[in-house]
Motif scaffolding. Structure first.
Motif, PDB file in Angstrom:
ATOM      1  N   ASP A 113       0.831  -1.199   0.000  1.00 19.71           N
ATOM      2  CA  ASP A 113       0.000   0.000   0.000  1.00 19.71           C
ATOM      3  C   ASP A 113       0.872   1.258   0.000  1.00 19.71           C
ATOM      4  OD1 ASP A 113      -2.314  -1.473   0.054  1.00 19.71           O
ATOM      5  OD2 ASP A 113      -2.686  -1.159   2.194  1.00 19.71           O
ATOM      6  N   ARG A 114       0.391   2.298  -0.676  1.00 23.03           N
ATOM      7  CA  ARG A 114       1.033   3.608  -0.635  1.00 23.03           C
ATOM      8  C   ARG A 114       0.433   4.370   0.544  1.00 23.03           C
ATOM      9  NH1 ARG A 114       5.237   5.250  -3.196  1.00 23.03           N
ATOM     10  NH2 ARG A 114       4.386   7.326  -3.314  1.00 23.03           N
ATOM     11  N   VAL A 115       1.277   4.966   1.364  1.00 24.05           N
ATOM     12  CA  VAL A 115       0.818   5.666   2.556  1.00 24.05           C
ATOM     13  C   VAL A 115       1.524   7.007   2.699  1.00 24.05           C
ATOM     14  CG1 VAL A 115       0.215   3.586   3.847  1.00 24.05           C
ATOM     15  CG2 VAL A 115       2.518   4.473   3.999  1.00 24.05           C
ATOM     16  N   THR A 116       0.894   7.887   3.473  1.00 19.65           N
ATOM     17  CA  THR A 116       1.511   9.142   3.880  1.00 19.65           C
ATOM     18  C   THR A 116       1.955   8.976   5.321  1.00 19.65           C
ATOM     19  OG1 THR A 116       0.051  10.374   2.417  1.00 19.65           O
ATOM     20  CG2 THR A 116       1.156  11.620   4.147  1.00 19.65           C
ATOM     21  N   VAL A 117       3.207   9.321   5.580  1.00 16.00           N
ATOM     22  CA  VAL A 117       3.799   9.117   6.902  1.00 16.00           C
ATOM     23  C   VAL A 117       4.236  10.466   7.468  1.00 16.00           C
ATOM     24  CG1 VAL A 117       5.638   7.944   8.168  1.00 16.00           C
ATOM     25  CG2 VAL A 117       4.678   6.885   6.150  1.00 16.00           C
ATOM     26  N   GLY A 118       3.925  10.679   8.728  1.00 14.72           N
ATOM     27  CA  GLY A 118       4.439  11.840   9.440  1.00 14.72           C
ATOM     28  C   GLY A 118       5.694  11.413  10.169  1.00 14.72           C
ATOM     29  N   VAL A 119       6.836  11.968   9.759  1.00 17.42           N
ATOM     30  CA  VAL A 119       8.130  11.585  10.334  1.00 17.42           C
ATOM     31  C   VAL A 119       8.541  12.627  11.362  1.00 17.42           C
ATOM     32  CG1 VAL A 119      10.540  11.067   9.814  1.00 17.42           C
ATOM     33  CG2 VAL A 119       8.769  10.466   8.174  1.00 17.42           C
ATOM     34  N   SER A 120       9.027  12.150  12.496  1.00 14.52           N
ATOM     35  CA  SER A 120       9.454  13.043  13.559  1.00 14.52           C
ATOM     36  C   SER A 120      10.717  13.797  13.144  1.00 14.52           C
ATOM     37  CB  SER A 120       9.738  12.234  14.823  1.00 14.52           C
ATOM     38  OG  SER A 120      10.374  13.038  15.790  1.00 14.52           O
ATOM     39  N   PRO A 121      10.768  15.112  13.367  1.00 12.77           N
ATOM     40  CA  PRO A 121      11.986  15.853  13.038  1.00 12.77           C
ATOM     41  C   PRO A 121      13.137  15.544  13.993  1.00 12.77           C
ATOM     42  CG  PRO A 121      10.346  17.310  13.974  1.00 12.77           C
ATOM     43  CD  PRO A 121       9.691  15.982  13.804  1.00 12.77           C
ATOM     44  N   TYR A 122      12.821  14.984  15.154  1.00  7.73           N
ATOM     45  CA  TYR A 122      13.856  14.671  16.131  1.00  7.73           C
ATOM     46  C   TYR A 122      14.474  13.306  15.903  1.00  7.73           C
ATOM     47  CZ  TYR A 122      11.644  18.594  18.411  1.00  7.73           C
ATOM     48  OH  TYR A 122      11.107  19.823  18.663  1.00  7.73           O
ATOM     49  N   ASP A 123      13.674  12.353  15.407  1.00  2.43           N
ATOM     50  CA  ASP A 123      14.168  11.008  15.136  1.00  2.43           C
ATOM     51  C   ASP A 123      13.591  10.550  13.801  1.00  2.43           C
ATOM     52  OD1 ASP A 123      15.208   8.497  15.195  1.00  2.43           O
ATOM     53  OD2 ASP A 123      14.030   7.786  16.891  1.00  2.43           O
ATOM     54  N   PRO A 124      14.321  10.745  12.701  1.00  3.28           N
ATOM     55  CA  PRO A 124      13.772  10.452  11.373  1.00  3.28           C
ATOM     56  C   PRO A 124      13.617   8.969  11.049  1.00  3.28           C
ATOM     57  CG  PRO A 124      16.004  11.279  11.202  1.00  3.28           C
ATOM     58  CD  PRO A 124      15.620  11.386  12.639  1.00  3.28           C
ATOM     59  N   THR A 125      13.888   8.084  12.001  1.00  2.30           N
ATOM     60  CA  THR A 125      13.699   6.656  11.747  1.00  2.30           C
ATOM     61  C   THR A 125      12.343   6.165  12.226  1.00  2.30           C
ATOM     62  OG1 THR A 125      14.723   6.020  13.846  1.00  2.30           O
ATOM     63  CG2 THR A 125      16.171   6.199  11.915  1.00  2.30           C
ATOM     64  N   HIS A 126      11.580   7.020  12.902  1.00  2.00           N
ATOM     65  CA  HIS A 126      10.254   6.655  13.407  1.00  2.00           C
ATOM     66  C   HIS A 126       9.197   7.578  12.816  1.00  2.00           C
ATOM     67  CE1 HIS A 126      11.966   3.845  16.176  1.00  2.00           C
ATOM     68  NE2 HIS A 126      12.650   4.769  16.806  1.00  2.00           N
TER      69      HIS A 126
END
Length: 74
Positions: free
Chosen positions: A50-63
């Motif tokens: 599936d194609r998804v939109t993800v909100g990535v944390s600016p403090y930890d870009p791996t989560h």
């Protein structure tokens, strides 16, 4: 942290394990993400591919946090 503070990125789900998802972003980075509360509330299913939109944390870009599932194009 609110959803407004997250960096929005799009990608494809490549793996699911338990409650977390591995998502390969369009930039090539792999992010571990969970479903947002609204997606859990409305029981939106996310599957591999599936194609998804993800909100990535600016403090930890791996989560990240999956905020939207794209509609399938037929």
């Amino acid at each position: 942290m609110s959803r407004d503070d997250l960096i929005s990125a799009e990608g494809k789900v490549i793996d699911t394990t338990g409650g977390s998802y591995a998502i390969k972003l369009d930039s090539g980075v792999v992010v571990n993400a969970r479903l947002s509360g609204r997606m859990k509330k409305f029981k939106i299913r996310v599957l591999v591919g599936d194609r998804v939109t993800v909100g990535v944390s600016p403090y930890d870009p791996t989560h990240g946090l999956i905020t939207h599932r794209q509609r399938a194009m037929d």
